[in-house]
Motif scaffolding. Structure first.
Motif, PDB file in Angstrom:
ATOM      1  N   ALA A  29      -3.762   5.651  -0.494  1.00  0.00           N
ATOM      2  CA  ALA A  29      -5.000   5.316   0.206  1.00  0.00           C
ATOM      3  C   ALA A  29      -5.961   4.543  -0.693  1.00  0.00           C
ATOM      4  CB  ALA A  29      -5.667   6.594   0.722  1.00  0.00           C
ATOM      5  N   GLU A  30      -6.057   4.956  -1.948  1.00  0.00           N
ATOM      6  CA  GLU A  30      -6.964   4.270  -2.885  1.00  0.00           C
ATOM      7  C   GLU A  30      -6.524   2.827  -3.106  1.00  0.00           C
ATOM      8  OE1 GLU A  30      -8.250   8.204  -5.554  1.00  0.00           O
ATOM      9  OE2 GLU A  30      -6.665   6.848  -6.254  1.00  0.00           O
ATOM     10  N   ARG A  31      -5.234   2.621  -3.295  1.00  0.00           N
ATOM     11  CA  ARG A  31      -4.736   1.263  -3.561  1.00  0.00           C
ATOM     12  C   ARG A  31      -4.875   0.363  -2.332  1.00  0.00           C
ATOM     13  NH1 ARG A  31      -3.753  -0.159  -8.973  1.00  0.00           N
ATOM     14  NH2 ARG A  31      -2.898   1.637 -10.079  1.00  0.00           N
ATOM     15  N   VAL A  32      -4.577   0.903  -1.154  1.00  0.00           N
ATOM     16  CA  VAL A  32      -4.724   0.105   0.064  1.00  0.00           C
ATOM     17  C   VAL A  32      -6.192  -0.275   0.262  1.00  0.00           C
ATOM     18  CG1 VAL A  32      -4.596   0.188   2.589  1.00  0.00           C
ATOM     19  CG2 VAL A  32      -2.671   1.013   1.205  1.00  0.00           C
ATOM     20  N   THR A  33      -7.084   0.667   0.051  1.00  0.00           N
ATOM     21  CA  THR A  33      -8.506   0.396   0.205  1.00  0.00           C
ATOM     22  C   THR A  33      -8.961  -0.704  -0.756  1.00  0.00           C
ATOM     23  OG1 THR A  33      -8.937   2.675   0.893  1.00  0.00           O
ATOM     24  CG2 THR A  33     -10.816   1.411   0.076  1.00  0.00           C
ATOM     25  N   ALA A  34      -8.499  -0.627  -1.988  1.00  0.00           N
ATOM     26  CA  ALA A  34      -8.885  -1.642  -2.984  1.00  0.00           C
ATOM     27  C   ALA A  34      -8.414  -3.029  -2.565  1.00  0.00           C
ATOM     28  CB  ALA A  34      -8.313  -1.264  -4.349  1.00  0.00           C
ATOM     29  N   GLY A  35      -7.178  -3.109  -2.064  1.00  0.00           N
ATOM     30  CA  GLY A  35      -6.649  -4.397  -1.639  1.00  0.00           C
ATOM     31  C   GLY A  35      -7.378  -4.967  -0.443  1.00  0.00           C
ATOM     32  N   LEU A  36      -7.681  -4.121   0.531  1.00  0.00           N
ATOM     33  CA  LEU A  36      -8.411  -4.585   1.707  1.00  0.00           C
ATOM     34  C   LEU A  36      -9.773  -5.129   1.313  1.00  0.00           C
ATOM     35  CD1 LEU A  36      -7.748  -1.637   4.226  1.00  0.00           C
ATOM     36  CD2 LEU A  36      -6.593  -3.856   4.183  1.00  0.00           C
ATOM     37  N   GLU A 354       8.846  -7.108  -0.529  1.00  0.00           N
ATOM     38  CA  GLU A 354       8.583  -8.478  -0.083  1.00  0.00           C
ATOM     39  C   GLU A 354       7.870  -9.262  -1.181  1.00  0.00           C
ATOM     40  OE1 GLU A 354       6.327  -8.224   3.481  1.00  0.00           O
ATOM     41  OE2 GLU A 354       7.878  -7.132   4.587  1.00  0.00           O
ATOM     42  N   ILE A 355       7.108  -8.562  -2.016  1.00  0.00           N
ATOM     43  CA  ILE A 355       6.381  -9.198  -3.119  1.00  0.00           C
ATOM     44  C   ILE A 355       7.190  -9.146  -4.405  1.00  0.00           C
ATOM     45  CG2 ILE A 355       4.359  -8.925  -4.618  1.00  0.00           C
ATOM     46  CD1 ILE A 355       2.754  -8.171  -2.153  1.00  0.00           C
ATOM     47  N   GLU A 356       7.837  -8.011  -4.647  1.00  0.00           N
ATOM     48  CA  GLU A 356       8.633  -7.821  -5.859  1.00  0.00           C
ATOM     49  C   GLU A 356      10.011  -7.295  -5.453  1.00  0.00           C
ATOM     50  OE1 GLU A 356      10.590  -7.804  -8.702  1.00  0.00           O
ATOM     51  OE2 GLU A 356       8.562  -8.373  -9.369  1.00  0.00           O
ATOM     52  N   CYS A 362       9.155  -2.233  -8.523  1.00  0.00           N
ATOM     53  CA  CYS A 362       8.309  -1.725  -7.443  1.00  0.00           C
ATOM     54  C   CYS A 362       7.896  -0.283  -7.697  1.00  0.00           C
ATOM     55  CB  CYS A 362       9.051  -1.814  -6.108  1.00  0.00           C
ATOM     56  SG  CYS A 362       9.025  -3.456  -5.369  1.00  0.00           S
ATOM     57  N   ILE A 363       8.837   0.516  -8.172  1.00  0.00           N
ATOM     58  CA  ILE A 363       8.543   1.916  -8.442  1.00  0.00           C
ATOM     59  C   ILE A 363       7.583   2.041  -9.621  1.00  0.00           C
ATOM     60  CG2 ILE A 363       9.541   4.109  -9.205  1.00  0.00           C
ATOM     61  CD1 ILE A 363      12.068   3.330  -7.612  1.00  0.00           C
ATOM     62  N   ALA A 364       7.848   1.267 -10.674  1.00  0.00           N
ATOM     63  CA  ALA A 364       7.031   1.360 -11.890  1.00  0.00           C
ATOM     64  C   ALA A 364       5.622   0.816 -11.684  1.00  0.00           C
ATOM     65  CB  ALA A 364       7.718   0.623 -13.032  1.00  0.00           C
ATOM     66  N   ASP A 365       5.496  -0.239 -10.887  1.00  0.00           N
ATOM     67  CA  ASP A 365       4.206  -0.902 -10.687  1.00  0.00           C
ATOM     68  C   ASP A 365       3.740  -0.804  -9.237  1.00  0.00           C
ATOM     69  OD1 ASP A 365       4.300  -1.672 -13.355  1.00  0.00           O
ATOM     70  OD2 ASP A 365       5.267  -3.584 -12.899  1.00  0.00           O
ATOM     71  N   ALA A 366       4.041   0.313  -8.600  1.00  0.00           N
ATOM     72  CA  ALA A 366       3.773   0.442  -7.167  1.00  0.00           C
ATOM     73  C   ALA A 366       2.309   0.230  -6.823  1.00  0.00           C
ATOM     74  CB  ALA A 366       4.230   1.810  -6.676  1.00  0.00           C
ATOM     75  N   GLY A 367       1.392   0.738  -7.651  1.00  0.00           N
ATOM     76  CA  GLY A 367      -0.028   0.638  -7.341  1.00  0.00           C
ATOM     77  C   GLY A 367      -0.535  -0.786  -7.216  1.00  0.00           C
ATOM     78  N   ILE A 369       1.125  -3.547  -6.903  1.00  0.00           N
ATOM     79  CA  ILE A 369       1.846  -4.288  -5.859  1.00  0.00           C
ATOM     80  C   ILE A 369       1.329  -3.885  -4.482  1.00  0.00           C
ATOM     81  CG2 ILE A 369       4.104  -4.782  -4.844  1.00  0.00           C
ATOM     82  CD1 ILE A 369       5.322  -4.205  -7.622  1.00  0.00           C
ATOM     83  N   LEU A 370       1.049  -2.599  -4.289  1.00  0.00           N
ATOM     84  CA  LEU A 370       0.531  -2.153  -3.006  1.00  0.00           C
ATOM     85  C   LEU A 370      -0.832  -2.779  -2.720  1.00  0.00           C
ATOM     86  CD1 LEU A 370       0.797  -0.422  -0.487  1.00  0.00           C
ATOM     87  CD2 LEU A 370      -0.083   1.530  -1.793  1.00  0.00           C
ATOM     88  N   GLU A 371      -1.646  -2.971  -3.740  1.00  0.00           N
ATOM     89  CA  GLU A 371      -2.928  -3.646  -3.532  1.00  0.00           C
ATOM     90  C   GLU A 371      -2.715  -5.068  -3.007  1.00  0.00           C
ATOM     91  OE1 GLU A 371      -5.846  -3.458  -6.588  1.00  0.00           O
ATOM     92  OE2 GLU A 371      -5.404  -1.364  -7.108  1.00  0.00           O
TER      93      GLU A 371
END
Length: 383
Positions: A29-36, A354-356, A362-367, A369-371
């Motif tokens: 939720a935190e990462r999605v919020t930051a990206g939005l 789709e990005i990586e 993706c697992i190591a840098d999920a945050g 990338i999710l942003e």
């Protein structure tokens, strides 16, 4: 649309589960919020981390405002661990994986025949001690296949072999069971509403049962699976002799095979079975949050065929669709076709791959990338 968001006319609800092995539901939720907000700074976002009854359920409840309570209980191999449950206004959320989950085993160690749910019973007892009148018992992610025998023992039941001695812990010892006595169960259980929350509806035994379907995930060999399934069948038979035909009815009921058969033990205690995500959405206050939202973002680590069978994103999407809200999903890996997503109520899914394309990255840098994924969602749906 971006101007509308700044004016507060667009509200986004982020109701996603964890990305197992990389991000908790709160972190998603935190990462999605930051990206939005990087694309639409004024967008109003409400975070409601969700779970389907498995590991992460207590964390989701705490994020929604429940009080976290910690207690020392037996882990699956008997050694003490610090486990948590959540409490608010007489409702406790208890997660069996906190005490008896695979996460409680040493790295690389499995104990399919000896792992016990005793600590899960201690967690339930702690919730009773805390004054809970309703207990949501989330089951999943277990290291155990003991039919809930350990849990019931911690709550006052006795399971004895032919010599009158307690049977050894774990599913491997159930074959030695000669007598069961449930008369000593904690009397407070009779006045508490116990809800069995699970994302699986397997029966206790047989080809779709706890041992056959989930035993291999817990390190069980084919011989171990046969031993465990026979032990669970014998367990149900002895309990039928002790408490009557309801034991046999419970053994065949949906959810009895959940979390190594602990569902069976919970049903014996009088629990009502409900899909975990439905229960948790009620407990977490999803409906009023949904009323405030224009767009819902859900998700989990892997959107695949299992998602459609009671997992959190499917439950969120179904509820949101019923309320006329648009839903998109985020995930690490996407294995569902667009038309399948559409039938589940998900307008579009965005995967980290789709990005990586490299899964390990993706697992190591999920945050981070999710942003970036969330930035795409903002451009597509908010601006």
């Amino acid at each position: 649309m971006a101007d509308a968001a700044v004016d507060g006319n667009r509200r986004v609800l982020v109701a996603a589960d964890k990305f197992k092995g990389s991000l908790t539901a709160v972190e998603v939720a935190e990462r999605v919020t930051a990206g939005l907000r990087r694309v639409v700074p004024g967008v109003r976002v409400e975070a409601l981390p969700v779970a389907d009854g498995g590991d992460g359920t207590v964390a989701a409840a705490v994020a929604a405002g429940f009080e976290r309570r910690e207690v020392r209980v037996a882990g699956p191999l008997g050694a003490e661990v610090t486990a948590a449950f959540a409490l608010r206004d007489g409702t406790a959320v208890v997660e069996m994986a906190e005490a008896s989950g695979l996460q409680r085993l040493p790295a690389g160690v499995f104990a399919p025949l000896t792992a016990s749910t005793y600590g899960s019973g201690e967690l339930l007892r702690a919730a009773l001690d805390a004054g809970a009148r309703t207990i949501v018992f989330g089951v999943g992610g277990s290291a155990t296949t003991d039919g809930g025998a350990g849990m019931l023992s911690a709550l006052g039941a006795r399971f004895l072999d032919a010599r009158g001695e307690p049977v050894t812990p774990g599913g491997g010892g159930l074959g030695e069971l000669a007598a069961a006595d449930l008369s000593g169960l904690d009397p407070r259980l009779a006045s508490v509403e116990l809800v069995l929350a699970s994302d699986v509806d397997n029966p206790l035994t047989g080809p779709e049962g706890a041992a056959a379907v989930y035993g291999p995930q817990k390190g069980a060999s084919p011989d171990d699976v046969a031993t465990l399934d026979a032990g669970l069948a014998h367990f149900a038979k002895v309990l039928e002799e002790a408490v009557g035909p309801r034991a046999a009815e419970h053994a065949g009921a949906p959810g009895a095979g959940a979390a190594g058969g602990i569902g069976f033990g919970a049903l014996l205690l009088g629990a009502g079975f409900r899909p975990g995500i439905e229960v948790m959405l009620d407990v977490l206050g999803f409906a009023p949050a949904l009323e405030r939202a224009d767009l819902v973002i859900t998700g989990e680590g892997s959107l695949d065929a299992q998602t459609l069978h009671g997992k959190a994103p499917a439950g969120v999407a179904a509820a949101a669709r019923a309320a006329g809200r648009e839903v998109v999903a985020v995930c690490g890996r996407l294995a569902l076709a667009p038309e399948v997503l559409g039938r589940a109520g998900i307008r579009r899914a965005y995967a980290l791959t789709e990005i990586e394309p490299d899964v390990a990255t993706c697992i190591a840098d999920a945050g981070p990338i999710l942003e970036r994924v969330a930035e795409r969602i903002a451009r597509d749906f908010l601006s």
